[in-house]
Design an enzyme around this catalytic site. Structure first.
Site, mmCIF file in Angstrom:
data_model
loop_
_atom_site.group_PDB
_atom_site.id
_atom_site.type_symbol
_atom_site.label_atom_id
_atom_site.label_comp_id
_atom_site.label_asym_id
_atom_site.label_seq_id
_atom_site.Cartn_x
_atom_site.Cartn_y
_atom_site.Cartn_z
ATOM 1 N N ARG A 67 23.902 24.301 -22.335
ATOM 2 C CA ARG A 67 23.175 24.791 -23.519
ATOM 3 C C ARG A 67 23.875 26.040 -24.074
ATOM 4 O O ARG A 67 24.268 26.937 -23.332
ATOM 5 C CB ARG A 67 21.734 25.121 -23.155
ATOM 6 C CG ARG A 67 20.910 25.653 -24.318
ATOM 7 C CD ARG A 67 19.435 25.694 -23.957
ATOM 8 N NE ARG A 67 18.628 26.401 -24.923
ATOM 9 C CZ ARG A 67 18.254 25.943 -26.118
ATOM 10 N NH1 ARG A 67 18.651 24.732 -26.495
ATOM 11 N NH2 ARG A 67 17.501 26.666 -26.931
ATOM 12 N N GLN A 85 24.344 37.502 -18.272
ATOM 13 C CA GLN A 85 24.077 37.982 -16.915
ATOM 14 C C GLN A 85 22.623 37.738 -16.502
ATOM 15 O O GLN A 85 22.347 37.423 -15.348
ATOM 16 C CB GLN A 85 24.407 39.468 -16.818
ATOM 17 C CG GLN A 85 24.370 40.018 -15.395
ATOM 18 C CD GLN A 85 24.732 41.492 -15.332
ATOM 19 O OE1 GLN A 85 23.933 42.336 -15.701
ATOM 20 N NE2 GLN A 85 25.949 41.783 -14.887
ATOM 21 N N GLU A 120 4.676 20.083 11.766
ATOM 22 C CA GLU A 120 4.523 19.972 10.312
ATOM 23 C C GLU A 120 5.117 21.178 9.605
ATOM 24 O O GLU A 120 5.870 21.044 8.638
ATOM 25 C CB GLU A 120 3.047 19.824 9.945
ATOM 26 C CG GLU A 120 2.825 19.671 8.442
ATOM 27 C CD GLU A 120 1.416 19.272 8.089
ATOM 28 O OE1 GLU A 120 1.009 18.142 8.425
ATOM 29 O OE2 GLU A 120 0.699 20.092 7.474
#
Length: 378
Positions: free
Chosen positions: A267, A278, A241
């Site tokens: 955007r 940056q 798992e």
């Protein structure tokens, strides 16, 4: 050292990713048991519920790394991480121990599990026994060819829709860790009480509940492995798992990173694309670095499993790296999307909620660090 996936692995990954994208294009996270079961059937039709099971039991016979790649593709193309988690837990912590340690009668359950007709839940955690497996209080008392189970499990993933419970109980109270035994318990046996679904902050597509055993008579043929071997069986299932399940989160982070790149290049603020700042571009660079670092650790841990080398430290490092990267990247994604990411419906806030529990389930981050320290000789 060869870091390239084979052509077959790349083809299989692309095939699973495309099939998941098609089947789950209209799927939304839901908590209705009937709808959840339908989603499981869609996952099963792609082969996701039986990837690492032998072909004779309806599986694909894949190894740990190929199973992880399948789960990564699942997480990449399906936004319902609760479903991804539930399927992976069913396969890795339930089907694997039934296959590797079950009697012939117990293995008769595997065909249904591989086909998604039987859903399994891992019933280990109790109120006073999470990471401390040796403190479980549920008992299994031998009575002829049956074991009578008494006790309550506090958090069982898939429980409300489960048909089989892989559970652990004390058969010899004086033997400590060596007094725990494992069982595959069909849901239709008398004496099993499943509580209502537990409200959770994330992974809502994976229904979970408390499960109580009240004098539940389990035929001895459903015991997994030898009596007293349950602790070792649980550890083995956790290796699978922790090694494979978290690949689903690699897929989530890959999808999330692509969404963030699209958002920041599309955007504009202060007259230019925000990706040109940056502070924004470096945040995305760190997201990618975390993802790729975690991916290498997870692939290596799964490769070791395929070599027959269960490296506890490697698995713990992979689990920790993926879970911490998933949380950090989701927080970064929230910042990059701003208010729109905070609003329900955009998917970013859901990703964060789904990633937060990764540092808790399958062994907390603190437990993983203890395992890593132990492997270092501390």
């Amino acid at each position: 050292m060869d870091f390239e996936l084979s052509p077959l692995q790349r083809e299989r990954y692309a095939g699973v990713s495309a099939a998941v994208a098609e089947r789950f294009a209209e799927h939304e996270t839901c908590t209705d048991p009937e709808l959840v079961r339908l989603a499981w059937k869609d996952a099963a039709s792609i082969g996701l519920t039986g990837m690492c099971l032998p072909e004779k039991h309806g599986g694909a016979g894949l190894g740990a790394l190929d199973t992880a790649l399948g789960l990564e593709a699942f997480g990449r193309s399906c936004s319902d991480m609760g479903l991804v988690f539930g399927v992976a837990a069913h396969l890795l912590s339930c089907a694997v121990p039934v296959w590797e340690f079950g009697t012939d009668e117990a293995r008769d359950l595997l065909a249904g599990m591989a086909a998604g007709d039987l859903i399994a839940g891992n019933a280990m955690t109790e109120d006073e026994a999470g990471s401390d497996v040796g403190r479980i209080q549920t008992t299994a008392t031998r009575s002829g060819e049956e074991y009578l189970l008494e006790g309550e499990k506090s958090f069982v993933s898939n429980a409300p829709i489960a048909d089989v419970f892989v559970t652990y109980a004390v058969t010899d109270p004086s033997a400590g860790f060596l007094g725990i035994s494992a069982f595959a318990v069909p849901r239709d046996l008398d004496g099993i009480v499943v509580g209502p679904p537990l409200p959770k902050m994330g992974l809502n597509g994976c229904l979970a509940a408390r499960v109580r055993f009240e004098g539940c008579a389990v035929p001895a043929r459903y015991r997994l492995g030898a009596e007293g071997g349950g602790g070792a069986i649980f550890q083995h299932s956790m290796a699978w798992e922790r090694g494979c399940l978290f690949a689903g989160y690699l897929g989530l982070m890959e999808r999330q990173l692509a969404e963030c790149v699209a958002r920041t290049t599309g955007r504009r603020q202060f007259g230019r694309k925000i990706a040109g700042f940056q502070a924004v571009s470096h945040r995305i660079a760190r997201m990618r670095q975390r993802l790729e670092s975690a991916r290498l650790l997870l692939y290596r841990a799964c490769w070791l499993l395929d070599q027959g080398r269960t490296d506890v430290g490697a698995i713990a490092m992979a689990k920790t790296a993926v879970s911490e990267a998933a949380v950090a990247n989701s927080l970064d994604a929230m910042q990059l999307f701003g208010a729109s990411g905070y609003l329900a419906g955009a998917g970013i806030e859901e990703q964060l909620r789904d990633c937060l529990p990764t540092t808790i389930f399958s062994g907390t981050t603190e437990i993983q660090l203890e395992l890593i320290a132990r492997e270092a000789g501390l």
